[in-house]
Design a protein around this motif. Structure first.
Motif, PDB file in Angstrom:
ATOM      1  N   VAL A 105       0.805  -1.289  -0.090  1.00 30.85           N
ATOM      2  CA  VAL A 105      -0.064  -0.088  -0.173  1.00 30.85           C
ATOM      3  C   VAL A 105       0.800   1.264   0.143  1.00 30.85           C
ATOM      4  N   GLU A 106       1.730   1.292   0.718  1.00 30.39           N
ATOM      5  CA  GLU A 106       2.972   2.254   0.757  1.00 30.39           C
ATOM      6  C   GLU A 106       3.461   2.772  -0.207  1.00 30.39           C
ATOM      7  N   ARG A 107       3.820   1.761  -0.960  1.00 29.04           N
ATOM      8  CA  ARG A 107       4.579   1.744  -2.176  1.00 29.04           C
ATOM      9  C   ARG A 107       3.874   1.902  -3.308  1.00 29.04           C
ATOM     10  N   GLY A 108       2.565   1.668  -3.327  1.00 25.41           N
ATOM     11  CA  GLY A 108       1.537   1.847  -4.657  1.00 25.41           C
ATOM     12  C   GLY A 108       1.783   0.690  -5.498  1.00 25.41           C
ATOM     13  N   VAL A 109       1.826  -0.556  -4.871  1.00 22.72           N
ATOM     14  CA  VAL A 109       1.963  -1.715  -5.799  1.00 22.72           C
ATOM     15  C   VAL A 109       0.890  -2.659  -5.438  1.00 22.72           C
ATOM     16  N   LYS A 110       0.571  -3.459  -6.155  1.00 29.33           N
ATOM     17  CA  LYS A 110      -0.841  -4.267  -6.386  1.00 29.33           C
ATOM     18  C   LYS A 110       0.151  -5.478  -5.907  1.00 29.33           C
ATOM     19  N   LEU A 111      -0.607  -6.316  -5.105  1.00 32.28           N
ATOM     20  CA  LEU A 111      -0.256  -7.568  -4.585  1.00 32.28           C
ATOM     21  C   LEU A 111      -1.083  -8.824  -4.814  1.00 32.28           C
ATOM     22  N   MET A 112      -0.307  -9.590  -5.727  1.00 28.56           N
ATOM     23  CA  MET A 112      -1.245 -10.810  -5.914  1.00 28.56           C
ATOM     24  C   MET A 112      -0.696 -12.099  -5.140  1.00 28.56           C
ATOM     25  N   VAL A 113      -1.829 -12.947  -4.828  1.00 27.42           N
ATOM     26  CA  VAL A 113      -1.673 -14.033  -4.094  1.00 27.42           C
ATOM     27  C   VAL A 113      -1.750 -15.380  -4.963  1.00 27.42           C
ATOM     28  N   ASP A 114      -0.789 -16.051  -5.160  1.00 34.22           N
ATOM     29  CA  ASP A 114      -0.778 -16.920  -6.098  1.00 34.22           C
ATOM     30  C   ASP A 114      -1.733 -18.190  -5.429  1.00 34.22           C
ATOM     31  N   ALA A 115      -2.428 -18.676  -6.323  1.00 36.16           N
ATOM     32  CA  ALA A 115      -2.997 -19.919  -6.300  1.00 36.16           C
ATOM     33  C   ALA A 115      -1.923 -21.191  -6.007  1.00 36.16           C
ATOM     34  N   GLU A 116      -2.410 -22.142  -5.262  1.00 38.28           N
ATOM     35  CA  GLU A 116      -1.406 -23.276  -5.208  1.00 38.28           C
ATOM     36  C   GLU A 116      -2.407 -24.809  -5.297  1.00 38.28           C
ATOM     37  N   HIS A 117      -2.079 -25.562  -4.765  1.00 38.16           N
ATOM     38  CA  HIS A 117      -2.703 -26.996  -4.829  1.00 38.16           C
ATOM     39  C   HIS A 117      -4.126 -27.065  -3.895  1.00 38.16           C
ATOM     40  N   THR A 118      -4.876 -27.677  -4.437  1.00 39.63           N
ATOM     41  CA  THR A 118      -6.329 -27.334  -3.818  1.00 39.63           C
ATOM     42  C   THR A 118      -6.410 -27.759  -2.273  1.00 39.63           C
ATOM     43  N   PHE A 119      -5.266 -28.717  -1.922  1.00 40.93           N
ATOM     44  CA  PHE A 119      -5.248 -29.180  -0.537  1.00 40.93           C
ATOM     45  C   PHE A 119      -4.604 -27.773   0.334  1.00 40.93           C
ATOM     46  N   PHE A 120      -4.237 -26.589  -0.308  1.00 36.14           N
ATOM     47  CA  PHE A 120      -3.989 -25.418   0.566  1.00 36.14           C
ATOM     48  C   PHE A 120      -4.803 -24.403   0.335  1.00 36.14           C
ATOM     49  N   GLN A 121      -5.499 -24.516  -0.942  1.00 36.13           N
ATOM     50  CA  GLN A 121      -6.104 -23.385  -1.493  1.00 36.13           C
ATOM     51  C   GLN A 121      -7.272 -22.634  -0.365  1.00 36.13           C
ATOM     52  N   PRO A 122      -8.277 -23.397   0.271  1.00 31.42           N
ATOM     53  CA  PRO A 122      -8.976 -22.921   1.362  1.00 31.42           C
ATOM     54  C   PRO A 122      -8.405 -22.022   2.372  1.00 31.42           C
TER      55      PRO A 122
END
Length: 609
Positions: A364-381
């Protein structure tokens, strides 16, 4: 200021300090679960606050090979054809590890790395040091394309020992090659084996450096994080299991399958769960869940209220009531008790959230958008849970946090609709990265091994259809200007559909919340054409030393074997441009003229002068 100067001032040279560039990719309060089919049987898109005027989209030609490869030497084009041809050979892709080991044994690491450097590395990666990477970024910027930097170093995890302790990881073994820096040992964008809470804290510094670098690039800058770098993967799997238990609990309590839990259904189930509950308690809890005072609770409201920190107390109360008479001894009660997190696990969850908060605040401070990567379905929830916690905190004014949706998963559309509905109810902006997915083989194999239905679509055609459905759904929200999406796709039909939908809504390419992203070295006809027509186009730009990046290149080839084999458009355009240059300029002029016809014309002009 030139890109090279900016990057050098901030980062130094990669060979000296690999952690400096770090990694880039092109991806609720404390609610336990995020998405389910209950609210997604129909689209919940909100009408636009304005009346868009449809306009004809600019004419995009994705087959103008002369324009697409302008500035690229013929030698580069020939190398690209060779690389794609080799990547299309099944035997090579399947046995790349063994072939690489054999080459190093017989020819030596120096010769092997030199061959890789001048073929696969130079095609798919930006460079080994700041100067090389900066040159690549400058070339992209000249074509209207931005870069999402990806520090692509990763260790070969096959020889790494599994943790010896449980979730706390207090005595987990150190990583192989512990003398390396944290960034070198295992870098963001990869699945991390868990070593210790201390190592997870070190990864925070890596992500912060990534954000600082992204802030130096033209706006909007993107960075990405992999949640398995910030917490014990076993803990994330445990969190996911708990979330799935609560998710399933809604279905069990919704006995008539209406998509709602009414007061009668709630009272019956609550009495089974807590035999000592009195009517007043049941009334208070139901009113708390039914915050909209509708007399019934839907799935989104259920998810908004229940949180992970409540689970230890629920489990403890179930145990205290173990001697009470159950109505039929229902299995879901035991499942809920066993699925609840312990107090220690809840503390580890808080530690992950603290790390995420530090990273998000820097973004937020640096004006950058942050993407959270998808992983295996057993981690995804668990990943979804953490991501929507960040969204509720940091997406109040604009979309800063982006969640990733993999369209090859059957439930991708229903999750997407539920999650957008939740964002609308809670009043925050929604950000998403939409991809087709990268773990198809693993997901199918795990499902077969564990005996549950495969979570992925049955065919590629089904995946394409699901991607289009998700694309249409999320783009329908763009006119309200509270939704942004990055389409990570090499599929021309998907790109053309998005361009047409944007035009139909009367939104301009440069001011909408739509972004496009493709891998460096692939689908140039899409990225460069979009960039040259004012669309927000990005290339995922991997970098690092050859030795560091080789495992990434191998894994990328294996994960995208089908994509590389089917890169017919890339190869066809490359061949067409090479033929054009050879026929118009002659073989020698094409090869040594610098940049095809442009180079030949420059030489001709110089001769005339």
């Amino acid at each position: 200021m030139k890109t090279s100067r900016l990057l050098t001032q901030a980062l130094g040279i990669i060979r000296v300090s690999p952690i400096t560039f770090s990694q880039y990719l092109v991806p609720s309060s404390s609610a336990v679960c995020q998405s389910q089919v209950h609210t997604s049987s129909k689209s919940t898109a909100s009408p636009s606050t304005t009346s868009p005027v449809a306009t004809s989209p600019p004419k995009l030609s994705f087959d103008d090979h002369k324009a697409i490869f302008q500035g690229r030497s013929t030698a580069e084009l020939l190398r690209a054809i060779l690389v794609f041809r080799i990547c299309g050979i099944d035997y090579f892709v399947r046995n790349a590890d063994q072939l690489l080991a054999l080459s190093r044994k017989t020819l030596g690491a120096g010769i092997t790395n030199a061959v890789i450097k001048h073929t696969f590395f130079n095609h798919f990666c930006a460079g080994e040091n700041t100067q090389e990477v900066s040159a690549t970024i400058d070339k992209l910027r000249a074509r209207g394309v931005s870069a999402i930097l990806d520090y692509a170093a990763e260790d070969d995890l096959s020889g790494m020992e599994a943790p010896q302790k449980g979730a706390s990881g207090s005595e987990a073994g150190g990583p192989r090659g512990a003398s390396k820096s944290a960034a070198q040992a295992q870098v963001v964008a990869r699945t991390y084996d868990y070593q210790s809470e201390v190592l997870c804290d070190r990864h925070v510094a890596t992500f912060l450096n990534a954000i600082d670098t992204a802030a130096l690039l033209p706006k909007p800058g993107f960075a990405a994080i992999k949640l398995t770098a910030l917490g014990n993967p076993k803990l994330l799997e445990r969190i996911s299991s708990s979330i799935m238990t609560v998710r399933g609990l809604f279905k069990k309590w919704d006995t008539d399958g209406s998509g709602y839990i009414d007061r009668s259904e709630f009272d019956t189930a609550y009495q089974i769960l807590f035999a000592d509950a009195d009517p007043d308690e049941k009334g208070r809890v139901f009113e708390w869940l039914d915050s909209g005072q509708q007399g019934k609770v839907d799935y989104v409201a259920w998810c908004r209220r229940l949180s992970l920190k409540m689970l230890p107390g629920i489990a403890e109360r179930i145990k205290k009531n173990a001697g009470a008479a159950d109505k039929g001894g229902v299995q879901w009660k035991d499942d809920l008790r066993d699925g609840c997190l312990t107090d220690e696990e809840v503390e580890l969850v808080r530690a992950i959230k603290r790390r995420l908060g530090t990273i998000a605040q820097r973004a937020v401070e640096r004006g950058v958008k942050l993407m959270v990567d998808a992983e295996h379905t057993f981690f995804q929830p668990a990943i979804d849970h953490m991501t929507f916690y960040l969204m509720s905190e940091y997406n109040k004014e604009q979309a800063v946090i982006f969640n990733t949706y993999q369209a090859y998963l059957r439930d991708a559309h229903s999750r997407l609709v539920d999650d957008m509905e939740r964002a609308q109810r809670e009043g925050y902006h929604f950000g998403a990265k939409l991809v087709r997915g990268a773990y198809l083989v693993l997901e199918r194999e795990r499902a077969a091994e564990k005996g549950y239905p495969s979570p992925v679509c049955d065919s590629l055609a089904d995946t394409h259809a699901n991607y289009e459905r998700c694309l249409r759904e999320i783009m329908s929200r763009l006119p309200a200007k509270r939704t942004e999406v990055l389409l990570g796709t090499h599929n021309q039909a998907s790109v053309e559909l998005a361009v047409q939908l944007l035009s139909d809504m009367g939104l301009s390419p440069g001011s909408s919340g739509l972004y496009f992203g493709q891998l460096l070295g692939m689908a140039d006809h899409l990225t460069l054409t979009l960039g040259s027509h004012g669309y927000k186009a990005f290339k995922y730009v991997p970098y690092g030393t050859v030795q560091e990046v080789v495992p990434y290149l191998l894994r990328r080839a294996q994960e995208n074997a089908s994509v590389l084999k089917l890169a017919k458009a890339d190869v066809a355009l490359l061949k067409a441009e090479v033929r054009r240059r050879f026929s118009q300029e002659g073989p020698l002029a094409a090869l040594f003229g610098g940049q095809g016809s442009a180079g030949a014309r420059a030489k001709s002009a110089a001769a005339r002068a």
